[in-house]
Scaffold this motif. Structure first.
Motif, PDB file in Angstrom:
ATOM      1  N   PRO A 258      63.520  53.652   7.254  1.00 38.02           N
ATOM      2  CA  PRO A 258      63.753  53.258   5.866  1.00 38.02           C
ATOM      3  C   PRO A 258      62.976  52.207   4.791  1.00 38.02           C
ATOM      4  O   PRO A 258      62.947  52.047   3.750  1.00 38.02           O
ATOM      5  N   ASN A 259      61.734  51.587   5.644  1.00 37.75           N
ATOM      6  CA  ASN A 259      60.876  50.536   4.973  1.00 37.75           C
ATOM      7  C   ASN A 259      59.650  51.121   4.903  1.00 37.75           C
ATOM      8  O   ASN A 259      58.964  51.151   6.040  1.00 37.75           O
ATOM      9  N   ILE A 287      71.971  56.286  14.556  1.00 40.62           N
ATOM     10  CA  ILE A 287      70.766  56.166  13.918  1.00 40.62           C
ATOM     11  C   ILE A 287      69.880  55.615  14.498  1.00 40.62           C
ATOM     12  O   ILE A 287      69.721  54.521  15.179  1.00 40.62           O
ATOM     13  N   VAL A 288      68.726  56.147  14.568  1.00 38.60           N
ATOM     14  CA  VAL A 288      67.405  55.942  15.076  1.00 38.60           C
ATOM     15  C   VAL A 288      66.404  55.333  13.930  1.00 38.60           C
ATOM     16  O   VAL A 288      65.991  55.951  13.296  1.00 38.60           O
ATOM     17  N   GLU A 289      66.511  54.015  13.887  1.00 38.63           N
ATOM     18  CA  GLU A 289      65.579  53.304  12.981  1.00 38.63           C
ATOM     19  C   GLU A 289      64.019  52.721  13.412  1.00 38.63           C
ATOM     20  O   GLU A 289      63.829  51.885  14.285  1.00 38.63           O
ATOM     21  N   ASP A 290      63.255  53.688  12.962  1.00 40.03           N
ATOM     22  CA  ASP A 290      61.868  53.233  13.152  1.00 40.03           C
ATOM     23  C   ASP A 290      61.116  52.347  12.149  1.00 40.03           C
ATOM     24  O   ASP A 290      61.135  52.625  10.756  1.00 40.03           O
ATOM     25  N   ASP A 291      60.664  51.029  12.551  1.00 36.83           N
ATOM     26  CA  ASP A 291      60.495  50.069  11.645  1.00 36.83           C
ATOM     27  C   ASP A 291      59.056  49.357  11.868  1.00 36.83           C
ATOM     28  O   ASP A 291      59.144  48.319  12.224  1.00 36.83           O
ATOM     29  N   GLY A 300      55.334  39.492   0.415  1.00 32.16           N
ATOM     30  CA  GLY A 300      55.779  38.583   1.371  1.00 32.16           C
ATOM     31  C   GLY A 300      57.257  38.454   1.562  1.00 32.16           C
ATOM     32  O   GLY A 300      57.730  37.802   2.386  1.00 32.16           O
ATOM     33  N   THR A 301      58.092  39.487   0.855  1.00 37.65           N
ATOM     34  CA  THR A 301      59.544  39.369   1.368  1.00 37.65           C
ATOM     35  C   THR A 301      59.875  40.724   1.624  1.00 37.65           C
ATOM     36  O   THR A 301      60.484  41.800   1.036  1.00 37.65           O
ATOM     37  N   PRO A 302      59.639  41.155   2.983  1.00 38.04           N
ATOM     38  CA  PRO A 302      59.977  42.398   3.526  1.00 38.04           C
ATOM     39  C   PRO A 302      61.483  42.730   3.320  1.00 38.04           C
ATOM     40  O   PRO A 302      62.330  41.932   3.645  1.00 38.04           O
ATOM     41  N   PRO A 303      61.779  43.988   3.114  1.00 40.37           N
ATOM     42  CA  PRO A 303      63.353  44.460   2.960  1.00 40.37           C
ATOM     43  C   PRO A 303      63.650  44.361   4.592  1.00 40.37           C
ATOM     44  O   PRO A 303      63.093  44.584   5.409  1.00 40.37           O
ATOM     45  N   LEU A 304      65.015  43.807   4.809  1.00 39.73           N
ATOM     46  CA  LEU A 304      65.757  43.853   6.195  1.00 39.73           C
ATOM     47  C   LEU A 304      65.864  45.409   6.621  1.00 39.73           C
ATOM     48  O   LEU A 304      66.301  46.309   5.966  1.00 39.73           O
ATOM     49  N   PRO A 305      65.877  45.381   7.788  1.00 34.50           N
ATOM     50  CA  PRO A 305      66.112  46.635   8.535  1.00 34.50           C
ATOM     51  C   PRO A 305      67.654  46.878   8.319  1.00 34.50           C
ATOM     52  O   PRO A 305      68.499  46.123   8.186  1.00 34.50           O
ATOM     53  N   LEU A 306      68.054  48.291   8.569  1.00 29.61           N
ATOM     54  CA  LEU A 306      69.510  48.531   9.025  1.00 29.61           C
ATOM     55  C   LEU A 306      70.077  47.920  10.074  1.00 29.61           C
ATOM     56  O   LEU A 306      71.095  47.352   9.821  1.00 29.61           O
ATOM     57  N   GLY A 319      60.317  49.086  17.148  1.00 26.76           N
ATOM     58  CA  GLY A 319      59.597  48.309  16.530  1.00 26.76           C
ATOM     59  C   GLY A 319      58.299  48.389  17.273  1.00 26.76           C
ATOM     60  O   GLY A 319      58.074  48.885  18.241  1.00 26.76           O
ATOM     61  N   SER A 320      57.025  47.846  16.629  1.00 24.57           N
ATOM     62  CA  SER A 320      55.792  48.127  17.261  1.00 24.57           C
ATOM     63  C   SER A 320      54.622  47.041  16.785  1.00 24.57           C
ATOM     64  O   SER A 320      54.724  46.607  15.745  1.00 24.57           O
ATOM     65  N   PHE A 321      53.895  46.574  18.106  1.00 30.88           N
ATOM     66  CA  PHE A 321      52.818  45.739  17.718  1.00 30.88           C
ATOM     67  C   PHE A 321      51.680  46.386  16.873  1.00 30.88           C
ATOM     68  O   PHE A 321      50.684  45.632  16.322  1.00 30.88           O
ATOM     69  N   SER A 322      51.591  47.725  16.812  1.00 28.97           N
ATOM     70  CA  SER A 322      50.400  48.527  16.381  1.00 28.97           C
ATOM     71  C   SER A 322      50.078  48.313  14.995  1.00 28.97           C
ATOM     72  O   SER A 322      49.017  47.968  14.709  1.00 28.97           O
ATOM     73  N   LYS A 323      50.953  48.410  14.046  1.00 28.87           N
ATOM     74  CA  LYS A 323      50.875  48.500  12.664  1.00 28.87           C
ATOM     75  C   LYS A 323      50.681  46.839  12.015  1.00 28.87           C
ATOM     76  O   LYS A 323      50.525  46.970  11.048  1.00 28.87           O
ATOM     77  N   ILE A 324      50.968  45.978  12.998  1.00 27.59           N
ATOM     78  CA  ILE A 324      50.876  44.759  12.473  1.00 27.59           C
ATOM     79  C   ILE A 324      49.879  43.975  13.150  1.00 27.59           C
ATOM     80  O   ILE A 324      49.432  42.877  12.743  1.00 27.59           O
TER      81      ILE A 324
END
Length: 478
Positions: A258-259, A287-291, A300-306, A319-324
């Motif tokens: 969703p984000n 629901i599987v939420e991949d964030d 700097g104001t990320p949308p909150l997850p479902l 969640g993942s360490f890879s993209k951050i």
């Protein structure tokens, strides 16, 4: 790949013949297997075709290979003069099995990148070295020598990492959880794989976004799942579409990003989030939420997850360490009911006895360190800069030929090519011109879409890369 030594006194053709004979003896080319054509092998080894012809002639004279018109050159079934033996038909095995290979476009992209590391890479969905916390992670490794015994760890994951994630998820993502409801994985893809293998059965219907990163993962088809589309617009998916698919196909699970959705960059509208959770609650749908991208929010104001507003436990959060931070550490996580975590941890233990504890220790230290917030601030700044370079270059190089919505976070720019274009021809022309991207059809779209990932190339590569892409597009259109 092995190459003949041009400084050696031994003739090139003899070096090639010896190498092929050695590989045959090691079983790399079993009896009866097809060898590369003379032209293809000459290209791979960067020699004249006549050199390969001499090498093959030498091997034919020894009875090691045989050539037939129309059938190519094969390893002799009677080599060494031995009695023929039954060799496994490895081609049949390779083409069999239930786990499908990567999509042809993705295999072509991987092949091109392995062959030519000078390609400007708009395809790889990871951070470049220039925006990863390389120094910070090296400092953590240097300061923590990890001299204690390294044995198998808890199948749910390294306990101090799960403890660090409880704090991290609460502070950065608004998710309240406990370490017993966390499973450490090797990244988002392993989380998805475990879900498809352990919580679903062949024939089950699931809903995924359209376009969606999930279309690029054959694991869904390998699990025998039936995929149904949830169209994504500028506000994300429409919850009523979930209800429609449930009524028509009895879908058993919904997969959503969703984000800053991959590949479109869309963010699910706030009202639709509430409605989607209401629909899931009404139908009893997980629901599987991949964030993976939320913390890249440029303002700097990320949308909150479902998951942060999930009051009844409908959402499995990935969640993942890879993209951050660092894709090479291979650290991801899942927040789920403890019974689900136990089931998936048991399955993962059967696969690999758990992840390596060393990268988990590094990730735990990073999450607890003073490095994380300054790194996230720098990451957002650099991604925004690269995004703007890409957009400016596309507008300059391809006015009237591409259109796109400007993402406010994430690593990708989703482009529609306005004239009709053949994805395969455009990709091949781009590779010839020194740039690579992912065709939109990989994600379930029609031809004529392109995903540019701007996190991997250096800033000074982006404008030249767009110029090379523009030249490729004009060449194909012409």
């Amino acid at each position: 790949m092995w190459k003949p030594d041009r400084r050696s006194n031994e003739p090139l053709y003899q070096q090639i013949a010896d190498d092929i004979e050695r590989r045959i003896s090691y079983g790399e080319f079993p009896p009866g297997s097809l060898l590369p054509s003379e032209r293809k092998l000459a290209e791979q080894l960067e020699v004249n075709r006549s050199t390969v012809i001499l090498a093959y002639a030498e091997l034919r004279a020894l009875g090691i290979i045989e050539s037939r018109t129309g059938s190519g050159t094969r390893v002799s079934k009677y080599k060494w003069g031995a009695t023929p033996k039954h060799t496994p038909n490895w081609r049949r095995y390779v083409e069999g099995g239930s786990f499908l290979p990567n999509l042809p476009f993705l295999r072509r992209i991987r092949e091109a990148l392995q062959k030519d590391n000078s390609l400007i890479d708009f395809a790889s969905g990871e951070l470049g070295a220039d925006i990863s916390p390389v120094e910070e992670i090296n400092t953590i490794i240097d300061e923590n020598h990890y001299t204690e015994y390294l044995g198998y760890d808890n199948p749910q994951g390294f306990v101090p990492l799960r403890e660090a994630l409880v704090s991290y998820l609460s502070h950065y993502r608004g998710i309240q959880t406990t370490e017993s409801s966390l499973l450490i994985t090797s990244g988002s893809q392993q989380s998805l794989y475990l879900i498809t293998q352990c919580l679903l059965t062949p024939g089950d219907a699931v809903a995924i976004e359209d376009p969606s990163y999930c279309y690029s993962l054959p694991m869904f088809q390998s699990a025998g799942l039936r995929l149904f589309r949830l169209p994504v617009d500028e506000k994300g998916v429409r919850p009523e579409d979930v209800r429609t698919l449930y009524k028509k196909h009895r879908i058993k699970m919904v997969f959503i990003n969703p984000n800053y959705q991959n590949p479109t960059g869309a963010v699910l509208d706030a009202e639709r989030r509430i409605e989607l959770l209401d629909v899931a609650s009404e139908l009893g749908l997980p629901i599987v939420e991949d964030d993976p991208f939320s913390l890249t929010s440029y303002d700097g104001t990320p949308p909150l997850p479902l998951k942060s507003i999930d009051s009844i436990g409908s959402v499995l959060y990935i969640g993942s360490f890879s993209k951050i931070a660092a894709s090479g550490l291979r650290v991801g996580w899942m927040v789920a009911p403890h019974s689900v975590v136990e089931r998936l941890a048991d399955a993962r233990q059967q696969m690999d006895f758990g992840l390596s504890v060393v990268p988990q220790k590094v990730a735990a230290q990073f999450f607890k360190s003073p490095y994380i917030q300054p790194h996230l601030d720098r990451l957002r700044m650099h991604l925004l800069y690269k995004r703007d370079l890409l957009i400016e270059a596309l507008r300059k190089e391809l006015p009237g030929l591409v259109c796109f919505s400007i993402p406010q976070g994430g690593l990708h720019l989703w482009c529609k090519i306005i004239p009709e274009v053949n994805d395969s021809k455009l990709l091949e022309e781009a590779i010839r011109n020194g740039v690579i991207f992912v065709p939109g059809s990989v994600y379930g779209s029609d031809s004529g879409y392109v995903r540019f990932t701007f996190a991997r190339p250096r800033a000074d590569e982006i404008v030249p890369g767009v110029s090379k892409f523009a030249a490729s597009l004009r060449s194909v259109l012409a």
